[in-house]
Write a protein that holds these residues in place. Structure first.
Motif, PDB file in Angstrom:
ATOM      1  N   THR A 524      -6.528  95.765  24.739  1.00 44.19           N
ATOM      2  CA  THR A 524      -5.445  95.095  24.023  1.00 44.19           C
ATOM      3  C   THR A 524      -5.171  93.743  24.653  1.00 44.19           C
ATOM      4  OG1 THR A 524      -3.161  95.276  23.271  1.00 44.19           O
ATOM      5  CG2 THR A 524      -3.632  96.223  25.422  1.00 44.19           C
ATOM      6  N   THR A 525      -4.728  92.790  23.824  1.00 41.89           N
ATOM      7  CA  THR A 525      -4.300  91.506  24.379  1.00 41.89           C
ATOM      8  C   THR A 525      -2.794  91.336  24.173  1.00 41.89           C
ATOM      9  OG1 THR A 525      -4.902  90.523  22.266  1.00 41.89           O
ATOM     10  CG2 THR A 525      -6.497  90.284  24.037  1.00 41.89           C
ATOM     11  N   LYS A 526      -2.160  92.409  23.690  1.00 41.16           N
ATOM     12  CA  LYS A 526      -0.715  92.311  23.414  1.00 41.16           C
ATOM     13  C   LYS A 526       0.084  92.901  24.574  1.00 41.16           C
ATOM     14  CE  LYS A 526      -1.914  93.197  18.652  1.00 41.16           C
ATOM     15  NZ  LYS A 526      -1.937  94.214  17.616  1.00 41.16           N
TER      16      LYS A 526
HETATM   17  P1  ADP Z   1      -3.294  97.009  19.864  1.00 46.04           P
HETATM   18  O1  ADP Z   1      -2.858  96.528  18.514  1.00 46.04           O
HETATM   19  O2  ADP Z   1      -2.403  98.036  20.456  1.00 46.04           O
HETATM   20  O3  ADP Z   1      -3.587  95.894  20.820  1.00 46.04           O
HETATM   21  P2  ADP Z   1      -5.776  97.585  18.557  1.00 46.04           P
HETATM   22  O4  ADP Z   1      -6.879  98.500  18.933  1.00 46.04           O
HETATM   23  O5  ADP Z   1      -5.244  97.725  17.190  1.00 46.04           O
HETATM   24  O6  ADP Z   1      -4.672  97.775  19.644  1.00 46.04           O
HETATM   25  O7  ADP Z   1      -6.282  96.105  18.755  1.00 46.04           O
HETATM   26  C1  ADP Z   1      -6.991  95.765  19.900  1.00 46.04           C
HETATM   27  C2  ADP Z   1      -7.047  94.283  20.079  1.00 46.04           C
HETATM   28  O8  ADP Z   1      -7.869  93.703  19.076  1.00 46.04           O
HETATM   29  C3  ADP Z   1      -5.744  93.564  19.955  1.00 46.04           C
HETATM   30  O9  ADP Z   1      -4.982  93.609  21.140  1.00 46.04           O
HETATM   31  C4  ADP Z   1      -6.190  92.140  19.628  1.00 46.04           C
HETATM   32  O10 ADP Z   1      -6.553  91.470  20.808  1.00 46.04           O
HETATM   33  C5  ADP Z   1      -7.441  92.372  18.821  1.00 46.04           C
HETATM   34  N1  ADP Z   1      -7.162  92.233  17.386  1.00 46.04           N
HETATM   35  C6  ADP Z   1      -6.952  93.215  16.504  1.00 46.04           C
HETATM   36  N2  ADP Z   1      -6.735  92.726  15.267  1.00 46.04           N
HETATM   37  C7  ADP Z   1      -6.807  91.381  15.364  1.00 46.04           C
HETATM   38  C8  ADP Z   1      -6.665  90.287  14.434  1.00 46.04           C
HETATM   39  N3  ADP Z   1      -6.410  90.500  13.153  1.00 46.04           N
HETATM   40  N4  ADP Z   1      -6.817  89.041  14.919  1.00 46.04           N
HETATM   41  C9  ADP Z   1      -7.079  88.818  16.214  1.00 46.04           C
HETATM   42  N5  ADP Z   1      -7.218  89.795  17.125  1.00 46.04           N
HETATM   43  C10 ADP Z   1      -7.090  91.068  16.717  1.00 46.04           C
END
Ligand code: ADP
Length: 577
Positions: A524-526
């Motif tokens: 994750t980047t969040k």
């Molecule tokens: P989370 O939402 O908890 O971080 P996800 O598995 O849904 O976990 O997403 C993993 C990562 O993928 C996100 O943290 C983000 O960095 C990247 N990501 C997902 N969807 C997008 C998007 N639409 N645009 C850019 N980065 C995305």
């Protein structure tokens, strides 16, 4: 440089011509040619080994004291397998006659001996194949001991024929028992000292050992050759024998413990050659002062047998140990992996539950507090309160559905197999997340293909996938200030009876290097992310025999798509992944 490329051109031109010619020649020709080459190679090696034995004979009127030719034949046939039977037999037959004639035997006796030699190698290889199959291995103690027993049995049988030849055809004056004994005593050490070397060489050519092992083995063998040289020059003291044995065995141990059995077999061969040499020419410790001529041959034969047996048995024992250690390490690694997977699964399950039910639970809490506020109004807004309670109920049910489906996802239980309209499902998800999208100032456009066929699957799981893609797209645009936060959701038919759903945003996008990581659990980047949404979504889509992937837009933002087969029944259970 130019010359090199011209030379290379010539070589590759010639190779092309040879290849073109080779294609016109039938495959059976190559098989026959290969067999012919093998027969000639065996014949040459057999003849040379036999000549060596006659050359090294201690008494001119005797059967040779050491018969490595039998080892050449047995080693070639056991090493190469049953397909080499005919070429080896032909090679032995062709070489044995001239070798024996040039030894001192008459042509008719030599013919009888040649047939016995062929029978001997066929019996040995036949016994090995009967009990151990066609792939003989020097790294199995059972098979190594089996080789020794087969060598004794085959030789004992062939020695009967040899004895008959020597007594009846040649008219030898020695007793039948003595001749039979000599045949056995010269052939068995010959086989035990030479055959393992050939078998090991064939297997090393097929599966070459690592370079470091070759280097180590060669160093030990050179040390052994140097040590063998000492036999020639050492004083003829009994103590010298002790010193030699004390030096020889550590080397055999070293080779057995750290290298493939072929190196131990080579060591045994070197020692055997040294013993035969020194015995014949009365050099060093096997000279006439230490042993009278009559005793020298049996002592040499017993020494060769003892050293060879010791070397190959040690090597096979160590190989078995190494193999069982490797097996133990492999199973430990698998156990560790299994444990990690379990821990990961527990983490994933708890994380996924938290991730997926956070939103419906927040809905329940928000609706319940709105309901309380409406009831606290004067007069109470009963109609509004009823609506909020309905919404709270809907969110509560969704949370419980999510938990049930997650249990199915992780718990290897079958999940729903219903007909799902992706357009309808996407509209529901848009309705569910409309508050969140509006709060984030997202401008959503939906392009639905009205002729979209239904898919068969689990509506709640597919809903989770779409919801996750929408939420991610919205999150990716939350920091965008310089352009409208446009989000496109599209459904369309794909070739091959599939349907595709696309979610495209104009958000921050992702680093192209991270494309594989996006779908890994816990990436994750969040700040408040769990990194589970995409990995769960991918396993859901794959359980629908579909594919989920991401691409970076040409402009800003990212596009996530999944495609699933339409109208397909009886798909695999999710739990099976
Ligand atoms: P989370 O939402 O908890 O971080 P996800 O598995 O849904 O976990 O997403 C993993 C990562 O993928 C996100 O943290 C983000 O960095 C990247 N990501 C997902 N969807 C997008 C998007 N639409 N645009 C850019 N980065 C995305």
């Amino acid at each position: 440089m130019e010359m090199r490329s011209r030379a290379w051109g010539l070589v590759s031109g010639a190779r092309r011509r040879v290849d073109a010619w080779a294609r016109w020649v039938p495959g059976s020709f190559w098989r026959w040619a290969g067999s012919g080459v093998l027969a000639i190679a065996v014949a040459v090696a057999y003849f040379l080994a036999a000549r060596l034995s006659f050359y090294l004979k201690t008494k001119p009127d005797e059967i040779a004291a050491f018969w490595p030719a039998a080892g050449v034949a047995a080693g070639a046939l056991v090493g190469l397998g049953p397909r080499a039977r005919l070429p080896v037999a032909v090679g032995v037959l062709a070489a044995s006659v001239p070798a024996n004639v040039s030894g001192r035997w008459s042509l008719s006796t030599s013919l009888v001996f040649a047939v016995c030699n062929v029978v001997q190698v066929l019996v040995i290889a036949g016994l090995i194949e009967r009990y151990f199959g066609s792939a003989f291995r020097l790294d199995s103690l059972r098979q190594v001991l089996g080789l020794v027993v087969a060598a004794m049995a085959g030789t004992a049988a062939a020695a009967i024929g040899g004895t008959v030849g020597a007594v009846l055809v040649e008219g030898s004056t020695a007793s039948a028992m003595t001749i039979w004994n000599h045949w056995l005593a010269s052939n068995v050490p010959g086989i035990v000292a030479v055959a393992p070397l050939l078998i090991g060489l064939v297997s090393a050519v097929r599966h070459p050992p690592p370079r470091s092992e070759i280097a180590e083995g060669v160093v030990a063998l050179v040390a052994l050759i140097a040590l063998s040289g000492l036999i020639v020059f050492l004083p003829r003291e009994p103590l010298a024998v002790v010193a030699l044995v004390a030096l020889l065995f550590p080397l055999l141990l070293w080779l057995g413990a750290r290298c493939r059995p072929v190196f131990a077999a080579a060591a045994a061969f070197i020692v055997a050659v040294t013993i035969v040499w020194t015995t014949t020419f009365s050099i060093g410790m096997f000279d006439e002062r230490n042993f009278p001529i009559a005793e020298r041959a049996p002592v040499a034969q017993a020494s060769i047998l003892a050293v060879s047996l010791c070397a190959i048995v040690l090597a096979s024992l160590f190989s078995e140990r190494r193999e069982s250690e490797a097996r133990l390490a492999r199973s430990n690694m698998m156990l560790q992996q299994e444990q990690n997977n379990r821990l990961m699964n527990i983490d994933a399950i708890t994380g996924a539950i938290a991730h997926e039910i956070r939103q419906p639970l927040a809905g329940v809490v928000m609706n319940a507090s709105t309901c309380l506020r409406m009831l606290a109004n004067e007069p109470p807004n009963v109609e509004g309160a009823r609506d909020t309670v309905r919404r709270a109920l809907r969110d509560g049910n969704r949370a419980s559905d999510v938990v049930a489906r997650l249990r199915a996802l992780f718990g290897k239980k079958p999940i729903a197999n219903e007909s799902v309209d992706l357009n309808g499902l996407a509209s529901e998800v848009i309705a569910l997340s409309s508050d969140e999208l509006q709060g984030n100032r997202v401008l959503l456009t939906a392009e639905f293909d009205n002729s979209l066929p239904t898919v068969v699957g689990d509506r709640v799981q597919l809903q989770q996938v779409i919801l996750n893609l929408l939420r991610n797209a919205s999150d990716a645009m939350s920091t965008v200030q310089d352009r409208p936060r446009r989000l496109l959701i599209r459904t369309e038919r794909e070739e091959g009876e599939r349907v595709r759903l696309t979610v495209q945003d104009v958000g921050v996008g992702f680093n192209p290097g991270a494309i594989d990581k996006l779908f890994q659990p816990f990436y994750t980047t969040k700040n408040d992310g769990m990194g589970l949404g995409l990995s769960i979504s991918r396993s859901i889509v794959e359980s629908h025999q579909g594919r989920l992937w991401a691409t970076q837009n040409d402009g800003p933002g990212a596009t996530f798509c999944f495609s699933v087969p339409c109208g397909q029944r009886g798909r695999a259970d999710v739990g099976a992944n």
